[in-house]
Design a protein around this motif. Sequence first.
Motif, short mmCIF file in Angstrom:
data_model
loop_
_atom_site.label_atom_id
_atom_site.label_comp_id
_atom_site.label_asym_id
_atom_site.label_seq_id
_atom_site.Cartn_x
_atom_site.Cartn_y
_atom_site.Cartn_z
N GLU A 36 8.13 -7.03 5.91
CA GLU A 36 9.16 -8.07 6.07
C GLU A 36 9.50 -8.70 4.72
OE1 GLU A 36 7.25 -10.52 8.99
OE2 GLU A 36 7.78 -9.16 10.64
N ALA A 37 8.49 -8.99 3.91
CA ALA A 37 8.71 -9.58 2.58
C ALA A 37 9.52 -8.66 1.68
CB ALA A 37 7.37 -9.92 1.92
N ALA A 38 9.34 -7.34 1.88
CA ALA A 38 10.07 -6.35 1.07
C ALA A 38 11.45 -6.04 1.66
CB ALA A 38 9.25 -5.06 0.98
N ASP B 136 -1.31 -2.96 16.83
CA ASP B 136 -0.64 -2.62 15.58
C ASP B 136 -0.04 -3.87 14.96
OD1 ASP B 136 0.13 -0.86 13.59
OD2 ASP B 136 2.11 -0.53 14.48
N GLY B 137 -0.32 -4.06 13.66
CA GLY B 137 0.23 -5.22 12.95
C GLY B 137 -0.66 -6.45 13.04
N VAL C 158 0.13 -3.93 7.11
CA VAL C 158 0.43 -5.37 7.06
C VAL C 158 1.93 -5.58 7.31
CG1 VAL C 158 0.22 -7.51 5.75
CG2 VAL C 158 -1.45 -5.66 5.40
N LYS C 159 2.25 -5.98 8.52
CA LYS C 159 3.65 -6.16 8.94
C LYS C 159 4.40 -7.12 8.02
CE LYS C 159 6.20 -6.92 13.24
NZ LYS C 159 6.65 -8.23 13.69
N GLU C 160 3.73 -8.21 7.63
CA GLU C 160 4.38 -9.25 6.80
C GLU C 160 4.84 -8.69 5.46
OE1 GLU C 160 1.82 -10.93 9.81
OE2 GLU C 160 1.34 -9.52 8.20
#
Length: 296
Positions: free
Chosen positions: A109-111, A183-184, A104-106
């Motif tokens: 990003e959130a981390a 991917d993603g 999960v790409k998001e």
Amino acid sequence: MVGMTGDFRFGINMVVPDSRAAWTEKCRRAEELGYDVLSAADHLGMAPPFPALVLAGEVTSRVQLNTFVLNTPFYNPVLLARDVTGTDQFTGGRLELGLGAGYVKEEFEAAGMPFPSARERVDHLERTITELKRLYADPEHKPAPTRPEGPPLLLGGRGDRVLTLAAEHADIIGFTGTTKTPDGAPLAAAAPEEVDERVAFVRAKLGDRASSVEFNLLCQFVKITNDRAAGLAELEQLVGGRLSAAEIGELPVALVGTAAQVADQLRGHRERFGFSYFTILEPFLDEFAPVLEHLR
């Protein structure tokens, strides 16, 4: 491994974070209903996996406790080893460790973390497996695992490299039942022929380990109903008409029908693909219970 329903094992994947009281209540309920494995998913916005499993272990006595599955690139392997062996100790050896490459790409990003390429994520997964094995075997490593080889390892994924790693190292291979996507991108369910192909790929790699490795499937949807056609039509609406009701009826990850029909579907999956361990998502905890009863 044998569950309460004979040759099958059934896990419930907990995805709804809750108060202590609500969490412990549903963990007890899962054990009472006859599930064999209680799993904690690893996504932002869900319960933290290791504390959740330690708490589940406190209020249950029989179920295995599983991470399903860790987003391994989030973890430093040495720190992860401490969490794994500590949780293994605190749950009296009931831990089953599920690892994945993360997708999960998001969440990256959130981390505030870069989203590594698929190759880099699988490289990290491989390094983690090697490091965990090394630390389990190190007599100086504390906390020590409850068995010298560490807890049983479930590796989940669908790509060639992850499944090759699983064939080499895993006690349990978790098939996603999803199709190949960029991917993603969001996951989508695979047709039975695609699942056949992934299973054949793994079997070719397993060699003489074939008889000792368990195959798991994550079931995305459960609808227990006396009207299978209506249940499939409802699911067709849910997926926005991307698949017809007939196509949905063929999907290995969708279990629709009476408890007896779903039990037959699971027997068919065992015969066709070799799946004997099925993981159900928490929203279907009670819905799936009549199937457990039927298989007993």
